[in-house]
Design a protein around this motif. Structure first.
Motif, PDB file in Angstrom:
ATOM      1  N   VAL A  23      34.504  49.416  29.917  1.00  0.00           N
ATOM      2  CA  VAL A  23      33.496  48.735  30.734  1.00  0.00           C
ATOM      3  C   VAL A  23      33.423  49.530  32.022  1.00  0.00           C
ATOM      4  N   VAL A  63      30.677  43.259  31.853  1.00  0.00           N
ATOM      5  CA  VAL A  63      31.829  42.560  31.294  1.00  0.00           C
ATOM      6  C   VAL A  63      31.367  41.497  30.311  1.00  0.00           C
ATOM      7  N   VAL A 100      40.241  42.899  32.254  1.00  0.00           N
ATOM      8  CA  VAL A 100      39.526  44.002  32.897  1.00  0.00           C
ATOM      9  C   VAL A 100      40.504  44.781  33.748  1.00  0.00           C
ATOM     10  N   ALA A 160      35.455  40.839  36.623  1.00  0.00           N
ATOM     11  CA  ALA A 160      36.362  40.059  35.785  1.00  0.00           C
ATOM     12  C   ALA A 160      36.310  38.587  36.155  1.00  0.00           C
TER      13      ALA A 160
END
Length: 224
Positions: A106, A145, A164, A175
């Motif tokens: 990510v 995310v 994350v 996150a």
């Protein structure tokens, strides 16, 4: 969910140089503005660069295609001028040994550049890139995310606890906005105290304590 730059590796300026060259190639303008990059998506950065330079006749899609071509041509330079962050290779391998763990990217990078960066260090096979979140998807990192988790759950047919891992407050914010576990790594320009202040559940100096990091990221030790 792994961030790339200054979390997994240092790219040695290769992508930055390709960005500048691609900008001049597609706009005919000389580069004269370096935005703040940390934690931002390429789509967000592109919007600022176009605005500052007064560019109105170039789309992000056109620019990113040229940028990806430039990075591909210079991909061998990542390993020459860049480096992996401490402990990365062993941590990734340790997590890969756990069948319940799916690792993906990510990142604010566009997908082709993300793939080239990790492949330059022999890490391409570690990540399920298909379920990742990339820098062309949204200006806001939290969206990356969310979409990554949705893709993973659709592909594997089960819910995931998202973790994350990143080096900026933007990674932490992304996150927290998705009820994911935020693990800050103070290997970039953001200090450990700032990652804690941003709300990171866990903050690491780096990833060099392989066994402890694998236990944390794999959910074996985590209580946060």
């Amino acid at each position: 969910m792994w961030d790339i730059d200054y979390t997994l590796l240092r790219g040695g300026g290769v992508a930055g140089n390709a960005w500048k060259a691609a900008f001049t190639a597609v706009t005919g303008q000389q580069w004269r503005h370096m935005p703040i990059l940390g934690g931002r998506t390429d789509l967000d950065i592109c919007a600022e660069v176009f605005d500052v330079h007064g560019v109105t006749d170039c789309t992000p899609e056109r620019f990113f295609a040229t940028y990806a071509e430039r990075v591909h041509a210079d991909r061998h330079l990542f390993a020459e001028h860049g480096s992996l962050m401490p402990g990365v290779r062993d941590v990734l391998a340790g997590l890969a040994a756990h069948p319940h763990v799916v690792q993906t990217l990510v990142t604010g990078n566009i997908a082709p550049v993300a793939r080239l960066k990790v492949a330059a260090f022999g890490l391409g096979g570690v990540f399920d890139a298909e379920v990742g979140g990339y820098g062309t998807e949204d200006h806001v990192r939290a969206t990356l995310v969310r979409r990554s988790r949705e893709r993973a759950e659709a592909k594997y047919g089960e819910p995931f606890e998202a973790v994350v891992v990143g080096d900026t407050v933007a990674d932490v914010a992304g996150a927290l906005a998705n009820d994911a576990v935020a693990v800050g790594v103070a290997t970039g320009s953001t200090r450990a105290g700032d990652l804690r202040a941003a709300g990171a559940h866990h903050v690491l100096t780096d990833l060099s304590d392989t066994s402890s990091v694998v236990r944390l990221l794999g959910g074996l030790d985590r209580v946060g």
